[in-house]
Design an enzyme around this catalytic site. Structure first.
Site, PDB file in Angstrom:
ATOM      1  N   MET A  72       0.882  -1.169   0.000  1.00 38.05           N
ATOM      2  CA  MET A  72       0.000   0.000   0.000  1.00 38.05           C
ATOM      3  C   MET A  72       0.914   1.211   0.000  1.00 38.05           C
ATOM      4  SD  MET A  72      -3.067  -0.914   2.575  1.00 38.05           S
ATOM      5  CE  MET A  72      -3.992  -2.415   2.411  1.00 38.05           C
ATOM      6  N   THR A  73       1.152   1.741  -1.192  1.00 41.93           N
ATOM      7  CA  THR A  73       2.132   2.816  -1.328  1.00 41.93           C
ATOM      8  C   THR A  73       1.734   4.076  -0.580  1.00 41.93           C
ATOM      9  OG1 THR A  73       1.160   3.513  -3.433  1.00 41.93           O
ATOM     10  CG2 THR A  73       3.017   1.970  -3.528  1.00 41.93           C
ATOM     11  N   CYS A  74       0.445   4.320  -0.430  1.00 45.32           N
ATOM     12  CA  CYS A  74       0.008   5.532   0.270  1.00 45.32           C
ATOM     13  C   CYS A  74       0.414   5.501   1.742  1.00 45.32           C
ATOM     14  CB  CYS A  74      -1.495   5.734   0.134  1.00 45.32           C
ATOM     15  SG  CYS A  74      -2.471   4.368   0.773  1.00 45.32           S
ATOM     16  N   GLY A  75       0.641   4.312   2.288  1.00 48.75           N
ATOM     17  CA  GLY A  75       1.036   4.190   3.687  1.00 48.75           C
ATOM     18  C   GLY A  75       2.444   3.646   3.865  1.00 48.75           C
ATOM     19  N   ASN A  76       3.220   3.585   2.770  1.00 42.92           N
ATOM     20  CA  ASN A  76       4.575   3.013   2.830  1.00 42.92           C
ATOM     21  C   ASN A  76       4.550   1.656   3.526  1.00 42.92           C
ATOM     22  OD1 ASN A  76       5.524   5.302   1.572  1.00 42.92           O
ATOM     23  ND2 ASN A  76       6.395   6.194   3.413  1.00 42.92           N
TER      24      ASN A  76
END
Length: 106
Positions: A72-76
């Site tokens: 989940m790239t938005c949350g690293n």
């Protein structure tokens, strides 16, 4: 720099063993290009930038050896299945990172 990456990581207790293998693989098995692909897969950026990575999360994912990790790239956030060994983690992570980074928008 894997040490900086690890320093900001929060790891779920459920995947502590897999996370330890993750750091070993990133430091010992992968070159800079592949580490960049894993970072891109996990965070949306292939480099830590001037400010560095501020946070990184390793959480469990459903499945086992046959499953690829997810992110989940938005949350690293990198989500790791409970792989049975370091070699499986290395291969699945490589596949996920290379597949992700080979995808190009036209």
């Amino acid at each position: 720099d894997v040490a900086r990456w690890r320093a900001v990581a929060r790891v779920s207790r459920v995947v502590e063993r897999q996370a330890e293998w993750l750091w070993q693989v990133l430091e010992g098995d992968y070159n800079d290009e592949l580490r960049g692909k894993v970072l891109q897969f996990s965070t949306g950026s292939s480099s830590m930038g001037r400010e560095g990575l501020q946070a990184f999360v390793v959480e469990p994912a459903d499945g086992s050896d046959e499953r690829l990790p997810t992110a989940m790239t938005c949350g690293n956030m990198l989500q790791l299945p409970r792989y049975s060994c370091r070699a499986v983690l290395s291969e699945r992570l490589r596949q996920a990172a290379e597949d992700c980074c080979s995808f190009q928008m036209a």
